[in-house]
Design a protein around this motif. Structure first.
Motif, mmCIF file in Angstrom:
data_model
loop_
_atom_site.group_PDB
_atom_site.id
_atom_site.type_symbol
_atom_site.label_atom_id
_atom_site.label_comp_id
_atom_site.label_asym_id
_atom_site.label_seq_id
_atom_site.Cartn_x
_atom_site.Cartn_y
_atom_site.Cartn_z
ATOM 1 N N GLU A 161 0.833 -1.208 0.000
ATOM 2 C CA GLU A 161 0.000 0.000 0.000
ATOM 3 C C GLU A 161 0.866 1.256 0.000
ATOM 4 N N GLU B 58 3.928 1.426 -1.179
ATOM 5 C CA GLU B 58 4.551 1.484 -2.500
ATOM 6 C C GLU B 58 3.569 2.023 -3.544
ATOM 7 N N ILE B 59 2.331 1.609 -3.469
ATOM 8 C CA ILE B 59 1.300 2.109 -4.388
ATOM 9 C C ILE B 59 1.113 3.607 -4.205
ATOM 10 N N ALA B 60 1.070 4.049 -2.942
ATOM 11 C CA ALA B 60 0.920 5.481 -2.674
ATOM 12 C C ALA B 60 2.107 6.260 -3.232
ATOM 13 N N ASP B 61 3.323 5.704 -3.077
ATOM 14 C CA ASP B 61 4.515 6.372 -3.606
ATOM 15 C C ASP B 61 4.471 6.462 -5.135
ATOM 16 N N VAL B 62 4.049 5.395 -5.779
ATOM 17 C CA VAL B 62 3.976 5.387 -7.239
ATOM 18 C C VAL B 62 2.917 6.377 -7.721
ATOM 19 N N GLN B 63 1.787 6.421 -7.033
ATOM 20 C CA GLN B 63 0.742 7.369 -7.432
ATOM 21 C C GLN B 63 1.205 8.816 -7.230
ATOM 22 N N GLU B 64 1.928 9.059 -6.141
ATOM 23 C CA GLU B 64 2.468 10.401 -5.901
ATOM 24 C C GLU B 64 3.483 10.757 -6.985
ATOM 25 N N LYS C 100 3.617 9.548 -10.000
ATOM 26 C CA LYS C 100 2.874 9.710 -11.246
ATOM 27 C C LYS C 100 2.294 11.122 -11.358
ATOM 28 N N GLN C 101 1.776 11.640 -10.243
ATOM 29 C CA GLN C 101 1.205 12.984 -10.255
ATOM 30 C C GLN C 101 2.282 14.056 -10.414
ATOM 31 N N LYS C 102 3.435 13.860 -9.793
ATOM 32 C CA LYS C 102 4.475 14.880 -9.794
ATOM 33 C C LYS C 102 5.443 14.755 -10.974
#
Length: 168
Positions: free
Chosen positions: A125, A127-133, A135-137
């Motif tokens: 979870e 790692e997913i949050a880091d990847v999504q962050e 992706k946004q930045k």
């Protein structure tokens, strides 16, 4: 009620109270799993109700006088004597003590696997949050910001530049 029948009914009753059917149902993902789960629950409820009705009642006593009037007292006395001489052996549970240690060991293993799974789930979870962050930045991020998050890559690139290794 016989000792074995009472024990079976008690175990079934305790099991039905401790099973969190709703909690387990929330964990199911597919429609097929929900269908199988409802079949399991229905089968469990049927067996449980049979155990409670079939084994929880004492058999009705035999009305020997009724049979004496219709058949005759000598033959009824013979049947009564034979019936009363029957000894039903008490059930001795030899299986549970044999498998209880194995079951307890499996429960310990299950708890360890559950803890390991929860830790892995938390890691994923995050790692997913880091990847999504990321992706946004990513569209506005500078190389310095990226290298600040991943210093091992900065070190690798600096080493390649320092050693004149340009990848070809």
């Amino acid at each position: 009620m016989s000792g074995a029948g009472k024990k079976i009914v008690d175990v079934a009753f305790k099991a039905s109270r401790t099973i969190d059917w709703d909690g387990m149902a929330k964990l199911l993902v597919s429609d097929e799993a929900r269908k199988e789960f409802s079949n399991l629950r229905r089968a469990f409820d049927e067996v449980n109700s049979q155990l409670q009705t079939k084994f929880s009642q004492e058999p009705e006593p035999i009305d020997w006088d009724f049979y004496r009037k219709g058949i005759g007292s000598r033959i009824v006395a013979m049947y009564k004597e034979a019936y009363e001489s029957i000894e039903i052996p008490k059930y001795v549970d030899t299986v549970t003590p044999e498998y209880k240690p194995k079951f307890d060991a499996l429960l310990v293993e299950l708890k360890e696997a559950e803890q390991k799974s929860l830790k892995e789930s938390e890691r994923l979870e995050k790692e997913i949050a880091d990847v999504q962050e990321l992706k946004q930045k990513l569209s506005t991020m500078t190389a310095d910001e990226y290298f600040a998050k991943h210093p091992e890559l900065k070190k690798k690139f600096d080493d390649e530049i320092r050693n004149d290794y340009w990848g070809y």
